[in-house]
Design an enzyme around this catalytic site. Structure first.
Site, PDB file in Angstrom:
ATOM      1  N   GLU A 103       0.813  -1.218   0.000  1.00  0.00           N
ATOM      2  CA  GLU A 103       0.000   0.000   0.000  1.00  0.00           C
ATOM      3  C   GLU A 103       0.845   1.266   0.000  1.00  0.00           C
ATOM      4  O   GLU A 103       0.487   2.260  -0.645  1.00  0.00           O
ATOM      5  CB  GLU A 103      -0.953   0.016   1.193  1.00  0.00           C
ATOM      6  CG  GLU A 103      -0.255  -0.027   2.543  1.00  0.00           C
ATOM      7  CD  GLU A 103      -1.190   0.285   3.697  1.00  0.00           C
ATOM      8  OE1 GLU A 103      -2.069   1.144   3.538  1.00  0.00           O
ATOM      9  OE2 GLU A 103      -1.019  -0.328   4.760  1.00  0.00           O
ATOM     10  N   ILE A 127       2.844  -9.854   2.145  1.00  0.00           N
ATOM     11  CA  ILE A 127       2.446 -11.107   2.793  1.00  0.00           C
ATOM     12  C   ILE A 127       1.103 -10.938   3.495  1.00  0.00           C
ATOM     13  O   ILE A 127       0.428 -11.917   3.785  1.00  0.00           O
ATOM     14  CB  ILE A 127       3.502 -11.601   3.789  1.00  0.00           C
ATOM     15  CG1 ILE A 127       3.635 -10.660   4.989  1.00  0.00           C
ATOM     16  CG2 ILE A 127       4.846 -11.827   3.114  1.00  0.00           C
ATOM     17  CD1 ILE A 127       4.443 -11.232   6.144  1.00  0.00           C
ATOM     18  N   ASP A 128       0.702  -9.684   3.769  1.00  0.00           N
ATOM     19  CA  ASP A 128      -0.517  -9.424   4.542  1.00  0.00           C
ATOM     20  C   ASP A 128      -1.795  -9.649   3.741  1.00  0.00           C
ATOM     21  O   ASP A 128      -2.872  -9.754   4.334  1.00  0.00           O
ATOM     22  CB  ASP A 128      -0.511  -7.984   5.066  1.00  0.00           C
ATOM     23  CG  ASP A 128       0.700  -7.677   5.914  1.00  0.00           C
ATOM     24  OD1 ASP A 128       1.252  -8.621   6.522  1.00  0.00           O
ATOM     25  OD2 ASP A 128       1.118  -6.499   5.965  1.00  0.00           O
ATOM     26  N   ARG A 163       0.674 -27.082  28.260  1.00  0.00           N
ATOM     27  CA  ARG A 163       0.694 -25.640  28.482  1.00  0.00           C
ATOM     28  C   ARG A 163       0.031 -24.926  27.301  1.00  0.00           C
ATOM     29  O   ARG A 163      -0.134 -25.500  26.225  1.00  0.00           O
ATOM     30  CB  ARG A 163       2.130 -25.129  28.652  1.00  0.00           C
ATOM     31  CG  ARG A 163       3.041 -25.406  27.472  1.00  0.00           C
ATOM     32  CD  ARG A 163       4.350 -24.604  27.559  1.00  0.00           C
ATOM     33  NE  ARG A 163       5.162 -24.916  28.707  1.00  0.00           N
ATOM     34  CZ  ARG A 163       6.403 -25.422  28.647  1.00  0.00           C
ATOM     35  NH1 ARG A 163       6.948 -25.688  27.457  1.00  0.00           N
ATOM     36  NH2 ARG A 163       7.084 -25.641  29.741  1.00  0.00           N
ATOM     37  N   ARG A 172      -0.218  -6.890  10.172  1.00  0.00           N
ATOM     38  CA  ARG A 172      -0.553  -5.509  10.464  1.00  0.00           C
ATOM     39  C   ARG A 172      -2.024  -5.380  10.840  1.00  0.00           C
ATOM     40  O   ARG A 172      -2.453  -6.010  11.786  1.00  0.00           O
ATOM     41  CB  ARG A 172      -0.160  -4.578   9.320  1.00  0.00           C
ATOM     42  CG  ARG A 172       1.369  -4.520   9.084  1.00  0.00           C
ATOM     43  CD  ARG A 172       1.803  -3.280   8.359  1.00  0.00           C
ATOM     44  NE  ARG A 172       1.479  -2.062   9.083  1.00  0.00           N
ATOM     45  CZ  ARG A 172       2.170  -1.592  10.134  1.00  0.00           C
ATOM     46  NH1 ARG A 172       3.234  -2.222  10.567  1.00  0.00           N
ATOM     47  NH2 ARG A 172       1.789  -0.478  10.737  1.00  0.00           N
ATOM     48  N   GLU A 222      -0.665  -9.717  14.934  1.00  0.00           N
ATOM     49  CA  GLU A 222       0.077  -8.665  15.631  1.00  0.00           C
ATOM     50  C   GLU A 222      -0.742  -7.397  15.855  1.00  0.00           C
ATOM     51  O   GLU A 222      -0.475  -6.628  16.770  1.00  0.00           O
ATOM     52  CB  GLU A 222       1.351  -8.330  14.862  1.00  0.00           C
ATOM     53  CG  GLU A 222       1.102  -7.785  13.458  1.00  0.00           C
ATOM     54  CD  GLU A 222       2.367  -7.558  12.659  1.00  0.00           C
ATOM     55  OE1 GLU A 222       3.469  -7.785  13.206  1.00  0.00           O
ATOM     56  OE2 GLU A 222       2.265  -7.146  11.486  1.00  0.00           O
ATOM     57  N   ARG A 266       3.080 -19.797  27.164  1.00  0.00           N
ATOM     58  CA  ARG A 266       4.306 -19.327  26.517  1.00  0.00           C
ATOM     59  C   ARG A 266       3.960 -18.681  25.177  1.00  0.00           C
ATOM     60  O   ARG A 266       2.919 -18.986  24.584  1.00  0.00           O
ATOM     61  CB  ARG A 266       5.287 -20.489  26.287  1.00  0.00           C
ATOM     62  CG  ARG A 266       5.723 -21.211  27.554  1.00  0.00           C
ATOM     63  CD  ARG A 266       6.683 -20.369  28.377  1.00  0.00           C
ATOM     64  NE  ARG A 266       7.113 -21.089  29.573  1.00  0.00           N
ATOM     65  CZ  ARG A 266       8.171 -21.901  29.614  1.00  0.00           C
ATOM     66  NH1 ARG A 266       8.884 -22.106  28.510  1.00  0.00           N
ATOM     67  NH2 ARG A 266       8.501 -22.515  30.724  1.00  0.00           N
ATOM     68  N   VAL A 273      10.514 -14.424  10.094  1.00  0.00           N
ATOM     69  CA  VAL A 273      10.673 -15.729   9.452  1.00  0.00           C
ATOM     70  C   VAL A 273       9.556 -15.962   8.436  1.00  0.00           C
ATOM     71  O   VAL A 273       9.727 -16.685   7.451  1.00  0.00           O
ATOM     72  CB  VAL A 273      10.701 -16.865  10.511  1.00  0.00           C
ATOM     73  CG1 VAL A 273       9.332 -17.058  11.147  1.00  0.00           C
ATOM     74  CG2 VAL A 273      11.173 -18.169   9.887  1.00  0.00           C
ATOM     75  N   GLN A 274       8.401 -15.310   8.642  1.00  0.00           N
ATOM     76  CA  GLN A 274       7.287 -15.449   7.699  1.00  0.00           C
ATOM     77  C   GLN A 274       7.581 -14.791   6.361  1.00  0.00           C
ATOM     78  O   GLN A 274       6.958 -15.114   5.355  1.00  0.00           O
ATOM     79  CB  GLN A 274       6.019 -14.818   8.293  1.00  0.00           C
ATOM     80  CG  GLN A 274       5.513 -15.503   9.538  1.00  0.00           C
ATOM     81  CD  GLN A 274       4.624 -14.583  10.357  1.00  0.00           C
ATOM     82  OE1 GLN A 274       3.420 -14.579  10.196  1.00  0.00           O
ATOM     83  NE2 GLN A 274       5.220 -13.810  11.245  1.00  0.00           N
TER      84      GLN A 274
END
Length: 342
Positions: A103, A127-128, A163, A172, A222, A266, A273-274
């Site tokens: 964008e 990637i988004d 766990r 984003r 994220e 955790r 890495v993506q």
């Protein structure tokens, strides 16, 4: 004719496939010459170039990243930025520019084409998968594949220790990566920016999972935001386009889950890495098709346009349409996968 090529914004699997396709068809079919601009918009802004011809693109198809380099340089914020770009293009004899980016990169290209008459063609990269006017962007498939593999691996370690594992993925302000990888990886909770989450509900789903003797996996984008709070950020600094650097919600959420449920939690932040490494077969295919059609736009003088995937066809759309708004996950699609939560 001499054509300039640049890659801007975050790196992305498949960028080199676009460069290769643009150059191969441009040289072989149309007899064009090419100039590669280094590091996104910094290249035309400062006149920083690299040779770009068929020898330069041999062997780059399977490589991640970009051989041209990238940056988040915003020429619209630079003193005399537009004039400097136009002067450098003229001095280098560049007749048209192929801008490969998301964008922000395409937003600059749109203004250059529509307001300042710079002949630009856009190729959608992120990637988004959040660019409007195209069904998919290349790089997305690779990112989803990497995130899915990570979730698959985390299931076994989570169950070994019983766990909670919180997996923070990129995206984003859109939840496409979280939604696709979370569903494909069998996550028990998927949290996306488009749908503010209730921490108590997340904890209820986690507790329900433990009752069934399974260790829960929580996938959080994220940019996800708690319903009764603000976006969680580690870093308040802004990039050249005014964006905050997202990350931190995964760690925050794991602490909340542990505090409220008493279960050990955790966090795994997949981060860059993506974006790195070898592009998937699909991303190589899509990026190559985009490149082939982008150089056709140059041949036809169809500037101010972006190539896009609609169905299985590559079409041309105004760049302004692609950058006018973000493509976000529709509520109906998110609700569809809710049956797997808890």
């Amino acid at each position: 004719m001499r054509v300039g090529v640049l890659t801007g914004g975050g790196d992305c699997p498949g960028l080199n496939a676009v460069i290769r396709a643009v150059v191969r068809k441009g040289v072989q079919e149309y007899g064009y010459e090419f100039t590669g601009f280094r590091d996104g918009w910094r290249g035309p802004l400062d006149g920083v170039t690299v040779p770009l011809g068929i020898p330069a693109v041999r062997g780059i198809l399977p490589r991640g990243g970009t051989v041209l380099g990238s940056s988040r340089t915003n020429p619209l914020n630079e003193q005399g930025g537009i004039r400097r770009i136009k002067d450098n293009l003229a001095a280098l004899g560049v007749d048209a520019l192929v801008a490969i980016g998301g964008e922000d990169t395409l937003g600059v290209a749109t203004r250059l084409a529509d307001e300042y008459g710079v002949p630009c063609v856009g190729v959608p990269k992120t990637i988004d998968n959040d660019l409007s006017a195209t069904d998919y962007t290349f790089g997305f498939d690779t990112a989803v594949g990497i995130a899915t593999e990570a979730i698959d691996r985390l299931h076994t370690t989570a169950e070994s220790h019983m766990r909670v594992l919180v997996v923070e993925v990129m995206g984003r302000h859109s939840g496409w990566i979280a939604l696709h990888s979370g569903l494909a990886g069998g996550a028990n909770v998927i949290l996306i920016p488009e749908h503010p989450f209730d921490v108590d509900q997340v904890c209820a789903w986690v507790t329900s999972r433990f009752r069934a003797s399974y260790a829960p996996i929580v996938v959080v984008a994220e940019g996800a935001v708690p319903r009764d709070g603000d976006m969680v950020l580690k870093d308040q600094s802004l990039d050249a386009f005014g964006h905050v650097r997202l990350s931190g919600v995964g760690e925050w959420l794991a602490k909340q889950i542990e505090k409220r449920t008493g279960k050990e939690a955790r966090t795994t932040v997949l981060g860059h890495v993506q974006r790195g490494g070898t592009p998937s077969a699909y991303d190589r295919w899509l990026a190559t098709r985009f490149g082939l059609h982008a150089i056709d736009c140059v041949r036809d003088g169809d500037f101010g346009t972006m190539v896009a995937l609609q169905g299985t066809d590559i079409v041309r759309v105004p760049m302004a349409d692609a950058t006018a708004r973000l493509k976000t996950v529709p509520p109906s699609l998110y609700e569809e996968v809710g049956v797997f939560f808890g």
